[in-house]
Write a protein that holds these residues in place. Structure first.
Motif, PDB file in Angstrom:
ATOM      1  N   SER A 259       1.126  -1.462   0.017  1.00  0.00           N
ATOM      2  CA  SER A 259      -0.024  -0.050  -0.125  1.00  0.00           C
ATOM      3  C   SER A 259       0.791   1.288   0.140  1.00  0.00           C
ATOM      4  CB  SER A 259      -0.681   0.247   1.466  1.00  0.00           C
ATOM      5  OG  SER A 259      -0.356   0.156   2.330  1.00  0.00           O
ATOM      6  N   SER A 260       0.661   2.577  -0.225  1.00  0.00           N
ATOM      7  CA  SER A 260       0.934   3.559  -0.530  1.00  0.00           C
ATOM      8  C   SER A 260       1.329   3.959   0.894  1.00  0.00           C
ATOM      9  CB  SER A 260       0.229   5.230  -1.249  1.00  0.00           C
ATOM     10  OG  SER A 260      -0.975   4.825   0.249  1.00  0.00           O
ATOM     11  N   ARG A 261       0.707   3.989   2.046  1.00  0.00           N
ATOM     12  CA  ARG A 261       1.939   4.259   3.178  1.00  0.00           C
ATOM     13  C   ARG A 261       2.126   2.666   3.658  1.00  0.00           C
ATOM     14  NH1 ARG A 261      -2.088   3.552   9.253  1.00  0.00           N
ATOM     15  NH2 ARG A 261      -0.586   4.016  10.372  1.00  0.00           N
ATOM     16  N   ASP A 262       2.368   1.748   3.263  1.00  0.00           N
ATOM     17  CA  ASP A 262       3.374   0.872   3.412  1.00  0.00           C
ATOM     18  C   ASP A 262       5.109   0.924   2.957  1.00  0.00           C
ATOM     19  OD1 ASP A 262       2.521  -0.588   5.531  1.00  0.00           O
ATOM     20  OD2 ASP A 262       1.433  -2.171   4.409  1.00  0.00           O
ATOM     21  N   ARG A 263       4.380   1.635   1.359  1.00  0.00           N
ATOM     22  CA  ARG A 263       5.848   2.251   0.449  1.00  0.00           C
ATOM     23  C   ARG A 263       6.542   3.533   1.415  1.00  0.00           C
ATOM     24  NH1 ARG A 263       2.489   0.803  -3.437  1.00  0.00           N
ATOM     25  NH2 ARG A 263       1.890   3.200  -3.415  1.00  0.00           N
ATOM     26  N   ARG A 264       5.993   4.445   1.865  1.00  0.00           N
ATOM     27  CA  ARG A 264       5.583   5.793   2.716  1.00  0.00           C
ATOM     28  C   ARG A 264       7.173   5.415   4.039  1.00  0.00           C
ATOM     29  NH1 ARG A 264       1.496   8.052   1.489  1.00  0.00           N
ATOM     30  NH2 ARG A 264       0.459   7.660   3.329  1.00  0.00           N
ATOM     31  N   GLN A 267      10.080   3.198   2.836  1.00  0.00           N
ATOM     32  CA  GLN A 267      11.513   4.504   2.553  1.00  0.00           C
ATOM     33  C   GLN A 267      11.880   4.990   3.813  1.00  0.00           C
ATOM     34  OE1 GLN A 267       9.482   7.194  -0.227  1.00  0.00           O
ATOM     35  NE2 GLN A 267      11.232   8.566  -0.410  1.00  0.00           N
TER      36      GLN A 267
END
Length: 538
Positions: A259-264, A267
Protein backbone atom coordinates in the motif's frame (compact mmCIF):
# COMPACT_ATOMS: atom_id res chain seq x y z
CA UNK A 1 64.54 59.52 26.15
CA UNK A 2 66.58 56.37 25.65
CA UNK A 3 64.50 54.49 28.21
CA UNK A 4 61.28 55.69 26.58
CA UNK A 5 62.51 54.64 23.13
CA UNK A 6 63.53 51.24 24.52
CA UNK A 7 60.11 50.69 26.13
CA UNK A 8 58.29 51.74 22.96
CA UNK A 9 60.49 49.41 20.91
CA UNK A 10 59.66 46.58 23.30
CA UNK A 11 55.98 47.39 22.94
CA UNK A 12 56.10 47.32 19.14
CA UNK A 13 58.06 44.03 19.22
CA UNK A 14 55.36 42.49 21.39
CA UNK A 15 52.73 43.88 19.02
CA UNK A 16 54.58 42.23 16.11
CA UNK A 17 54.64 38.91 17.93
CA UNK A 18 50.93 39.30 18.58
CA UNK A 19 50.33 39.82 14.84
CA UNK A 20 52.26 36.64 14.06
CA UNK A 21 50.27 34.74 16.68
CA UNK A 22 47.01 36.09 15.20
CA UNK A 23 47.93 34.88 11.69
CA UNK A 24 48.88 31.41 12.96
CA UNK A 25 45.67 31.20 14.99
CA UNK A 26 43.52 32.23 12.00
CA UNK A 27 45.17 29.64 9.74
CA UNK A 28 44.70 26.82 12.27
CA UNK A 29 41.15 27.94 13.06
CA UNK A 30 40.01 28.02 9.43
CA UNK A 31 41.77 24.81 8.46
CA UNK A 32 40.19 23.01 11.41
CA UNK A 33 36.63 23.66 10.30
CA UNK A 34 36.80 23.74 6.50
CA UNK A 35 35.69 20.74 4.47
CA UNK A 36 38.58 18.73 3.05
CA UNK A 37 36.53 17.65 0.03
CA UNK A 38 35.21 21.13 -0.81
CA UNK A 39 38.29 23.12 0.20
CA UNK A 40 38.94 26.12 -2.05
CA UNK A 41 42.12 28.19 -2.04
CA UNK A 42 40.44 31.59 -2.55
CA UNK A 43 37.79 31.04 0.12
CA UNK A 44 40.43 29.80 2.57
CA UNK A 45 42.64 32.85 1.99
CA UNK A 46 39.63 35.16 2.24
CA UNK A 47 38.48 33.63 5.53
CA UNK A 48 41.96 33.75 7.08
CA UNK A 49 42.52 37.34 5.95
CA UNK A 50 39.11 38.59 7.15
CA UNK A 51 39.46 36.96 10.55
CA UNK A 52 43.03 38.26 10.92
CA UNK A 53 41.96 41.84 10.10
CA UNK A 54 39.23 41.65 12.73
CA UNK A 55 41.60 40.39 15.42
CA UNK A 56 44.30 42.93 14.49
CA UNK A 57 41.69 45.69 14.74
CA UNK A 58 40.75 44.53 18.21
CA UNK A 59 44.46 44.50 19.12
CA UNK A 60 44.61 48.28 18.51
CA UNK A 61 42.42 48.91 21.56
CA UNK A 62 45.04 48.01 24.22
CA UNK A 63 47.72 49.74 22.10
CA UNK A 64 45.62 52.93 22.08
CA UNK A 65 45.11 52.75 25.83
CA UNK A 66 48.77 51.98 26.50
CA UNK A 67 50.01 54.93 24.43
CA UNK A 68 47.82 57.56 26.11
CA UNK A 69 48.77 56.15 29.52
CA UNK A 70 52.47 55.89 28.72
CA UNK A 71 52.75 59.61 28.01
CA UNK A 72 52.18 60.41 31.69
CA UNK A 73 53.98 59.51 34.91
CA UNK A 74 52.25 57.91 37.85
CA UNK A 75 52.37 61.22 39.73
CA UNK A 76 50.18 62.86 37.06
CA UNK A 77 52.85 64.80 35.17
CA UNK A 78 53.66 64.39 31.49
CA UNK A 79 56.93 62.71 30.59
CA UNK A 80 59.68 64.92 29.23
CA UNK A 81 59.35 63.71 25.65
CA UNK A 82 55.53 63.85 25.59
CA UNK A 83 54.95 67.46 24.57
CA UNK A 84 51.85 68.64 22.71
CA UNK A 85 53.25 67.85 19.24
CA UNK A 86 54.37 64.33 20.18
CA UNK A 87 51.01 63.61 21.82
CA UNK A 88 49.15 64.76 18.71
CA UNK A 89 51.40 62.64 16.47
CA UNK A 90 50.78 59.54 18.57
CA UNK A 91 47.02 60.14 18.57
CA UNK A 92 47.04 60.65 14.79
CA UNK A 93 49.04 57.44 14.26
CA UNK A 94 46.50 55.41 16.20
CA UNK A 95 43.66 57.19 14.40
CA UNK A 96 45.13 56.44 10.96
CA UNK A 97 45.63 52.84 12.02
CA UNK A 98 41.93 52.59 12.87
CA UNK A 99 40.85 54.20 9.61
CA UNK A 100 43.12 51.91 7.57
CA UNK A 101 41.85 48.74 9.20
CA UNK A 102 38.23 49.91 9.14
CA UNK A 103 38.54 50.67 5.43
CA UNK A 104 39.83 47.11 4.89
CA UNK A 105 36.88 45.78 6.90
CA UNK A 106 34.44 47.69 4.68
CA UNK A 107 36.22 46.25 1.64
CA UNK A 108 35.91 42.72 3.03
CA UNK A 109 32.27 43.00 4.13
CA UNK A 110 30.87 44.81 1.11
CA UNK A 111 33.06 43.57 -1.75
CA UNK A 112 35.54 40.75 -1.25
CA UNK A 113 33.57 38.27 0.90
CA UNK A 114 30.27 38.72 -1.02
CA UNK A 115 32.07 38.28 -4.36
CA UNK A 116 33.84 35.08 -3.26
CA UNK A 117 30.59 33.77 -1.72
CA UNK A 118 28.48 34.31 -4.84
CA UNK A 119 31.30 33.03 -7.06
CA UNK A 120 31.22 29.64 -5.34
CA UNK A 121 27.45 29.61 -5.26
CA UNK A 122 27.50 29.93 -9.06
CA UNK A 123 30.33 27.41 -9.36
CA UNK A 124 28.10 24.70 -7.89
CA UNK A 125 25.48 25.39 -10.57
CA UNK A 126 27.78 26.03 -13.53
CA UNK A 127 31.14 24.26 -13.33
CA UNK A 128 32.28 25.03 -16.84
CA UNK A 129 31.99 28.77 -17.52
CA UNK A 130 34.28 30.80 -15.25
CA UNK A 131 33.48 34.07 -17.01
CA UNK A 132 29.77 33.59 -16.40
CA UNK A 133 30.42 32.85 -12.71
CA UNK A 134 32.45 36.05 -12.32
CA UNK A 135 29.77 38.16 -14.04
CA UNK A 136 26.98 36.75 -11.89
CA UNK A 137 29.03 37.18 -8.71
CA UNK A 138 29.77 40.80 -9.61
CA UNK A 139 26.09 41.43 -10.31
CA UNK A 140 25.06 40.28 -6.83
CA UNK A 141 28.05 42.01 -5.20
CA UNK A 142 26.89 45.28 -6.75
CA UNK A 143 23.99 45.25 -4.29
CA UNK A 144 26.41 45.20 -1.34
CA UNK A 145 28.46 48.00 -2.90
CA UNK A 146 25.27 50.06 -3.23
CA UNK A 147 24.49 49.56 0.47
CA UNK A 148 28.04 50.65 1.37
CA UNK A 149 27.72 53.76 -0.82
CA UNK A 150 24.39 54.68 0.83
CA UNK A 151 25.92 54.32 4.31
CA UNK A 152 28.90 56.48 3.33
CA UNK A 153 26.60 59.19 1.93
CA UNK A 154 24.40 59.18 5.01
CA UNK A 155 27.46 59.30 7.25
CA UNK A 156 28.94 62.25 5.35
CA UNK A 157 25.90 64.46 5.95
CA UNK A 158 24.27 63.06 9.10
CA UNK A 159 23.87 65.82 11.72
CA UNK A 160 26.12 65.41 14.73
CA UNK A 161 24.41 68.06 16.84
CA UNK A 162 23.60 66.62 20.25
CA UNK A 163 21.06 68.30 22.50
CA UNK A 164 22.75 70.42 25.16
CA UNK A 165 22.30 69.63 28.81
CA UNK A 166 21.75 72.47 31.22
CA UNK A 167 24.57 73.15 33.68
CA UNK A 168 26.78 70.45 32.17
CA UNK A 169 30.23 71.89 31.45
CA UNK A 170 31.70 68.37 31.41
CA UNK A 171 29.37 67.36 28.61
CA UNK A 172 30.35 70.47 26.64
CA UNK A 173 34.02 69.43 26.75
CA UNK A 174 33.25 65.96 25.47
CA UNK A 175 31.03 67.43 22.77
CA UNK A 176 33.91 69.65 21.58
CA UNK A 177 36.08 66.56 21.27
CA UNK A 178 33.47 64.93 19.04
CA UNK A 179 33.24 68.03 16.87
CA UNK A 180 37.01 68.11 16.43
CA UNK A 181 37.09 64.38 15.75
CA UNK A 182 34.37 64.67 13.08
CA UNK A 183 35.67 67.73 11.25
CA UNK A 184 36.25 65.75 8.03
CA UNK A 185 33.13 64.53 6.18
CA UNK A 186 35.05 61.63 4.65
CA UNK A 187 36.21 60.31 8.01
CA UNK A 188 32.73 60.84 9.44
CA UNK A 189 31.24 58.78 6.60
CA UNK A 190 33.67 55.94 7.30
CA UNK A 191 32.92 56.09 11.00
CA UNK A 192 29.17 55.97 10.33
CA UNK A 193 29.56 52.90 8.10
CA UNK A 194 31.67 51.11 10.70
CA UNK A 195 29.18 52.01 13.44
CA UNK A 196 26.40 50.51 11.30
CA UNK A 197 28.38 47.29 10.97
CA UNK A 198 29.04 47.37 14.72
CA UNK A 199 25.28 47.41 15.35
CA UNK A 200 24.97 44.28 13.20
CA UNK A 201 27.87 42.83 15.19
CA UNK A 202 25.95 43.66 18.36
CA UNK A 203 22.98 41.62 17.11
CA UNK A 204 25.33 38.73 16.26
CA UNK A 205 26.92 38.96 19.72
CA UNK A 206 23.49 38.91 21.37
CA UNK A 207 22.53 35.86 19.31
CA UNK A 208 25.73 33.80 19.38
CA UNK A 209 28.20 35.13 21.96
CA UNK A 210 25.70 35.44 24.81
CA UNK A 211 24.50 31.87 24.25
CA UNK A 212 28.04 30.57 23.73
CA UNK A 213 29.17 32.09 27.03
CA UNK A 214 26.74 29.80 28.82
CA UNK A 215 26.90 26.76 26.51
CA UNK A 216 30.70 26.41 26.26
CA UNK A 217 31.50 26.14 30.00
CA UNK A 218 28.57 23.88 30.81
CA UNK A 219 29.41 21.55 27.92
CA UNK A 220 32.96 21.30 29.25
CA UNK A 221 31.68 20.52 32.74
CA UNK A 222 29.02 17.99 31.69
CA UNK A 223 31.12 16.35 28.97
CA UNK A 224 29.70 13.95 26.37
CA UNK A 225 28.14 10.52 26.53
CA UNK A 226 30.33 7.44 26.28
CA UNK A 227 31.07 6.27 22.73
CA UNK A 228 30.71 2.60 23.74
CA UNK A 229 27.34 3.26 25.40
CA UNK A 230 26.06 5.18 22.37
CA UNK A 231 27.28 2.43 20.07
CA UNK A 232 25.39 -0.20 22.08
CA UNK A 233 22.18 1.85 21.88
CA UNK A 234 22.75 2.44 18.16
CA UNK A 235 23.17 -1.31 17.53
CA UNK A 236 19.86 -1.99 19.27
CA UNK A 237 18.18 0.66 17.11
CA UNK A 238 19.61 -0.93 13.95
CA UNK A 239 18.25 -4.34 14.91
CA UNK A 240 14.83 -2.85 15.65
CA UNK A 241 14.66 -1.03 12.29
CA UNK A 242 15.81 -4.14 10.38
CA UNK A 243 13.08 -6.24 12.01
CA UNK A 244 10.48 -3.63 11.11
CA UNK A 245 11.73 -3.64 7.50
CA UNK A 246 11.45 -7.42 7.33
CA UNK A 247 7.86 -7.30 8.59
CA UNK A 248 6.87 -4.81 5.90
CA UNK A 249 8.66 -6.66 3.11
CA UNK A 250 7.05 -9.92 4.14
CA UNK A 251 3.68 -8.48 3.10
CA UNK A 252 4.64 -8.60 -0.59
CA UNK A 253 6.24 -12.05 -0.74
CA UNK A 254 3.18 -13.54 -2.44
CA UNK A 255 3.32 -10.89 -5.19
CA UNK A 256 0.84 -8.47 -3.70
CA UNK A 257 1.87 -4.77 -4.03
CA UNK A 258 2.46 -2.71 -0.93
CA UNK A 259 0.00 0.00 0.00
CA UNK A 260 1.06 3.65 -0.38
CA UNK A 261 1.30 3.93 3.40
CA UNK A 262 3.61 0.89 3.63
CA UNK A 263 5.76 2.26 0.80
CA UNK A 264 6.20 5.56 2.62
CA UNK A 265 7.02 3.73 5.84
CA UNK A 266 9.49 1.50 3.99
CA UNK A 267 11.26 4.51 2.50
CA UNK A 268 11.48 6.24 5.87
CA UNK A 269 12.86 3.11 7.54
CA UNK A 270 15.49 2.63 4.84
CA UNK A 271 16.63 6.24 5.29
CA UNK A 272 16.66 5.74 9.05
CA UNK A 273 18.75 2.59 8.66
CA UNK A 274 21.24 4.43 6.43
CA UNK A 275 21.72 7.12 9.09
CA UNK A 276 22.07 4.55 11.88
CA UNK A 277 24.76 2.68 9.96
CA UNK A 278 26.62 5.92 9.35
CA UNK A 279 26.40 6.62 13.09
CA UNK A 280 27.76 3.15 13.71
CA UNK A 281 30.82 3.86 11.55
CA UNK A 282 31.43 7.19 13.27
CA UNK A 283 31.04 5.74 16.76
CA UNK A 284 33.32 2.81 15.96
CA UNK A 285 35.98 5.18 14.62
CA UNK A 286 35.75 7.47 17.64
CA UNK A 287 35.81 4.58 20.11
CA UNK A 288 39.11 3.31 18.66
CA UNK A 289 40.78 6.71 18.18
CA UNK A 290 43.69 7.98 20.26
CA UNK A 291 42.02 11.38 20.44
CA UNK A 292 39.09 9.96 22.43
CA UNK A 293 41.47 8.30 24.89
CA UNK A 294 43.39 11.57 25.26
CA UNK A 295 40.15 13.48 25.93
CA UNK A 296 39.16 10.98 28.61
CA UNK A 297 42.56 11.43 30.24
CA UNK A 298 42.22 15.21 30.44
CA UNK A 299 38.58 15.11 31.55
CA UNK A 300 39.39 16.63 35.00
CA UNK A 301 41.18 19.50 33.24
CA UNK A 302 38.10 20.15 31.09
CA UNK A 303 35.97 20.40 34.22
CA UNK A 304 38.43 22.91 35.71
CA UNK A 305 38.34 24.98 32.51
CA UNK A 306 34.56 24.80 32.46
CA UNK A 307 34.32 26.10 36.04
CA UNK A 308 36.82 28.85 35.20
CA UNK A 309 34.89 29.89 32.08
CA UNK A 310 31.55 30.02 33.90
CA UNK A 311 33.12 32.17 36.64
CA UNK A 312 34.55 34.50 33.98
CA UNK A 313 31.16 34.63 32.23
CA UNK A 314 29.40 35.52 35.48
CA UNK A 315 32.09 38.14 36.21
CA UNK A 316 31.54 39.70 32.79
CA UNK A 317 27.79 39.67 33.21
CA UNK A 318 27.93 41.28 36.67
CA UNK A 319 30.38 43.93 35.40
CA UNK A 320 28.18 44.62 32.38
CA UNK A 321 25.08 44.88 34.57
CA UNK A 322 26.75 47.33 36.98
CA UNK A 323 28.08 49.41 34.11
CA UNK A 324 24.67 49.60 32.42
CA UNK A 325 23.00 50.36 35.74
CA UNK A 326 25.50 53.18 36.27
CA UNK A 327 24.57 54.60 32.85
CA UNK A 328 20.87 54.30 33.62
CA UNK A 329 21.28 56.23 36.88
CA UNK A 330 24.04 58.72 36.15
CA UNK A 331 24.46 59.16 32.37
CA UNK A 332 23.63 62.25 30.34
CA UNK A 333 20.47 60.50 29.11
CA UNK A 334 19.05 58.98 25.93
CA UNK A 335 19.72 62.09 23.82
CA UNK A 336 23.46 61.71 24.44
CA UNK A 337 23.59 57.96 23.86
CA UNK A 338 23.79 57.25 27.63
CA UNK A 339 27.35 58.56 27.72
CA UNK A 340 28.59 58.53 31.29
CA UNK A 341 31.03 61.19 32.48
CA UNK A 342 32.95 59.36 35.18
CA UNK A 343 32.28 56.13 37.09
CA UNK A 344 29.85 56.12 39.99
CA UNK A 345 29.19 52.38 40.35
CA UNK A 346 32.47 50.58 39.92
CA UNK A 347 32.78 46.97 38.81
CA UNK A 348 35.48 44.30 39.23
CA UNK A 349 37.03 44.66 35.76
CA UNK A 350 37.07 48.45 35.87
CA UNK A 351 39.04 48.18 39.11
CA UNK A 352 41.42 45.46 37.91
CA UNK A 353 42.49 46.84 34.53
CA UNK A 354 44.01 50.14 35.74
CA UNK A 355 46.05 48.19 38.26
CA UNK A 356 47.36 45.76 35.64
CA UNK A 357 48.06 48.64 33.25
CA UNK A 358 50.91 49.80 35.47
CA UNK A 359 52.84 46.59 34.74
CA UNK A 360 53.11 46.36 30.97
CA UNK A 361 51.92 44.15 29.28
CA UNK A 362 49.59 42.56 31.86
CA UNK A 363 46.60 44.65 30.79
CA UNK A 364 47.37 43.86 27.12
CA UNK A 365 47.37 40.15 27.97
CA UNK A 366 44.07 40.49 29.83
CA UNK A 367 42.41 42.44 27.01
CA UNK A 368 43.69 39.91 24.45
CA UNK A 369 42.35 37.11 26.65
CA UNK A 370 38.95 38.82 26.81
CA UNK A 371 38.85 39.19 23.02
CA UNK A 372 39.86 35.55 22.50
CA UNK A 373 37.27 34.49 25.06
CA UNK A 374 34.58 36.32 23.09
CA UNK A 375 35.79 34.62 19.89
CA UNK A 376 35.73 31.13 21.38
CA UNK A 377 32.34 31.61 23.01
CA UNK A 378 30.99 33.09 19.77
CA UNK A 379 32.26 30.09 17.86
CA UNK A 380 30.67 27.77 20.42
CA UNK A 381 27.36 29.58 19.97
CA UNK A 382 27.58 29.46 16.16
CA UNK A 383 28.49 25.77 16.17
CA UNK A 384 25.63 24.89 18.51
CA UNK A 385 23.05 26.98 16.67
CA UNK A 386 24.33 27.07 13.08
CA UNK A 387 24.06 30.11 10.81
CA UNK A 388 20.47 31.35 10.65
CA UNK A 389 18.59 33.94 8.66
CA UNK A 390 15.61 34.69 10.88
CA UNK A 391 13.90 31.28 11.25
CA UNK A 392 15.76 29.52 8.41
CA UNK A 393 19.04 27.74 9.08
CA UNK A 394 21.41 28.38 6.19
CA UNK A 395 24.52 26.42 7.18
CA UNK A 396 25.97 24.18 9.85
CA UNK A 397 29.46 24.64 11.25
CA UNK A 398 31.17 21.30 11.75
CA UNK A 399 34.76 20.32 12.23
CA UNK A 400 36.28 19.32 8.89
CA UNK A 401 32.93 19.51 7.07
CA UNK A 402 32.15 23.22 6.76
CA UNK A 403 31.43 24.33 3.21
CA UNK A 404 33.34 27.30 1.74
CA UNK A 405 30.22 29.49 1.75
CA UNK A 406 29.52 28.67 5.41
CA UNK A 407 33.14 29.40 6.27
CA UNK A 408 32.83 32.85 4.69
CA UNK A 409 29.63 33.49 6.64
CA UNK A 410 31.36 32.34 9.81
CA UNK A 411 34.30 34.70 9.38
CA UNK A 412 32.04 37.63 8.50
CA UNK A 413 29.99 37.05 11.66
CA UNK A 414 33.13 36.77 13.77
CA UNK A 415 34.50 39.92 12.09
CA UNK A 416 31.35 41.83 13.01
CA UNK A 417 31.38 40.45 16.56
CA UNK A 418 34.98 41.54 17.04
CA UNK A 419 33.99 45.03 15.87
CA UNK A 420 31.45 45.10 18.70
CA UNK A 421 34.04 43.75 21.16
CA UNK A 422 35.54 47.23 21.63
CA UNK A 423 32.23 48.55 22.92
CA UNK A 424 31.76 45.46 25.10
CA UNK A 425 35.14 46.10 26.73
CA UNK A 426 34.21 49.76 27.16
CA UNK A 427 30.98 48.68 28.85
CA UNK A 428 32.96 46.41 31.18
CA UNK A 429 35.63 49.03 31.99
CA UNK A 430 34.54 52.52 30.82
CA UNK A 431 37.10 54.49 32.82
CA UNK A 432 39.97 52.31 31.62
CA UNK A 433 38.99 52.49 27.95
CA UNK A 434 38.56 56.27 28.11
CA UNK A 435 41.74 57.27 29.96
CA UNK A 436 43.77 54.17 30.79
CA UNK A 437 45.77 54.74 33.99
CA UNK A 438 46.30 58.48 33.45
CA UNK A 439 46.35 60.82 36.42
CA UNK A 440 46.34 64.59 36.66
CA UNK A 441 47.41 67.09 39.33
CA UNK A 442 44.97 69.04 41.49
CA UNK A 443 45.60 71.49 44.28
CA UNK A 444 44.93 70.38 47.81
CA UNK A 445 44.50 73.14 50.38
CA UNK A 446 44.95 72.40 54.06
CA UNK A 447 43.31 74.79 56.47
CA UNK A 448 44.56 75.55 59.97
CA UNK A 449 42.33 77.64 62.22
CA UNK A 450 40.23 78.56 59.19
CA UNK A 451 43.23 79.84 57.25
CA UNK A 452 44.50 78.08 54.05
CA UNK A 453 47.97 76.67 54.59
CA UNK A 454 50.38 74.31 52.77
CA UNK A 455 48.99 74.29 49.25
CA UNK A 456 50.12 71.01 47.68
CA UNK A 457 49.58 69.13 44.42
CA UNK A 458 48.09 65.65 44.57
CA UNK A 459 47.44 63.22 41.72
CA UNK A 460 43.93 62.10 40.82
CA UNK A 461 42.61 59.59 38.29
CA UNK A 462 41.58 61.24 35.04
CA UNK A 463 37.88 61.89 34.57
CA UNK A 464 35.60 64.39 32.86
CA UNK A 465 36.43 67.05 35.51
CA UNK A 466 40.07 67.14 34.44
CA UNK A 467 41.40 70.12 32.42
CA UNK A 468 41.45 69.49 28.68
CA UNK A 469 45.24 69.66 28.45
CA UNK A 470 45.83 67.27 31.35
CA UNK A 471 44.09 64.08 30.20
CA UNK A 472 44.12 62.53 26.72
CA UNK A 473 41.02 60.64 25.61
CA UNK A 474 41.62 57.48 23.59
CA UNK A 475 40.63 57.46 19.93
CA UNK A 476 38.64 54.29 20.63
CA UNK A 477 36.32 56.13 22.99
CA UNK A 478 35.62 58.85 20.44
CA UNK A 479 34.91 56.22 17.80
CA UNK A 480 32.43 54.45 20.05
CA UNK A 481 30.45 57.59 20.91
CA UNK A 482 30.71 59.64 17.76
CA UNK A 483 27.00 59.12 16.95
CA UNK A 484 24.74 59.31 19.97
CA UNK A 485 22.00 57.16 18.43
CA UNK A 486 24.42 54.26 17.92
CA UNK A 487 25.57 54.60 21.53
CA UNK A 488 21.94 54.39 22.63
CA UNK A 489 21.52 51.21 20.55
CA UNK A 490 24.62 49.70 22.18
CA UNK A 491 23.21 50.52 25.62
CA UNK A 492 19.94 48.66 25.00
CA UNK A 493 21.90 45.89 23.27
CA UNK A 494 23.83 45.29 26.51
CA UNK A 495 20.58 44.66 28.38
CA UNK A 496 19.50 42.23 25.65
CA UNK A 497 22.94 40.53 25.88
CA UNK A 498 22.50 39.99 29.62
CA UNK A 499 18.97 38.61 29.13
CA UNK A 500 20.03 36.16 26.39
CA UNK A 501 22.99 34.99 28.50
CA UNK A 502 20.71 34.21 31.46
CA UNK A 503 18.21 32.40 29.21
CA UNK A 504 21.03 30.44 27.58
CA UNK A 505 22.41 29.54 31.01
CA UNK A 506 19.04 28.12 32.07
CA UNK A 507 18.63 26.20 28.80
CA UNK A 508 22.17 24.79 28.98
CA UNK A 509 21.64 23.69 32.59
CA UNK A 510 18.43 21.86 31.65
CA UNK A 511 19.98 20.03 28.70
CA UNK A 512 21.57 16.63 29.18
CA UNK A 513 24.96 15.51 27.99
CA UNK A 514 25.78 16.02 24.33
CA UNK A 515 26.31 13.07 22.03
CA UNK A 516 29.94 12.24 21.35
CA UNK A 517 29.16 12.70 17.63
CA UNK A 518 26.96 15.77 18.08
CA UNK A 519 26.48 17.40 14.68
CA UNK A 520 28.72 14.90 12.88
CA UNK A 521 25.91 12.85 11.33
CA UNK A 522 22.91 14.57 9.74
CA UNK A 523 20.15 13.56 7.39
CA UNK A 524 21.53 15.61 4.49
CA UNK A 525 25.08 14.22 4.69
CA UNK A 526 26.40 11.98 1.96
CA UNK A 527 28.18 8.74 2.70
CA UNK A 528 31.30 10.23 1.10
CA UNK A 529 31.71 12.52 4.11
CA UNK A 530 32.69 9.49 6.17
CA UNK A 531 35.99 9.47 4.31
CA UNK A 532 37.03 12.51 6.36
CA UNK A 533 36.91 10.60 9.62
CA UNK A 534 40.53 9.56 9.30
CA UNK A 535 41.63 13.20 9.38
CA UNK A 536 40.70 13.58 13.05
CA UNK A 537 40.16 10.19 14.59
CA UNK A 538 43.13 8.15 13.40
Amino acid sequence: MAAAASDLLTGWCLFGLALLAILIFCWVYVRKYQSRRESEVISTITAIFALAVALITSALLPVDIFLVSYMKNQNGTFKVWADANVSRQIEDTVLYGYYTLYSIILFCVFLWIPFVYFYYEEKEEDDGNTCSQVKTALKYTLGFITVCAVLLLIGAFVPLDIPNKKNSTEWEKVKLLFEEFGSSHGLTALSFSISSLTVIGMLAAITYTAYGMSALPLNLIKGTTSASYERLENTEDIEEVEQHLLRIKSKCRDGRPLSSRDRRTLQQLEERLRILRRRERHLESIEKSWWTKACEAIRPLKIVWGVFFIIVALLFTVSLFLSNLDKALHSAGFDSGFIILGTNLTNPLNMLLPVLQRVFPLDYILITTIVMYFIFTSMAGIRNMGIWFFWTRLYKIRRGKTRPQALLFLCMILLLIVLHTSYMIYSLAPQYVMYGSQKYLVQSNKTIDGQPRNVTLVSKDCDADAPEDQCIVTRTYLFLHKFWFFSAAYYFGNWAFIAVFLIGLIVSCCKGKKSVIEGEVDDDDSDMSDDELSVYYH
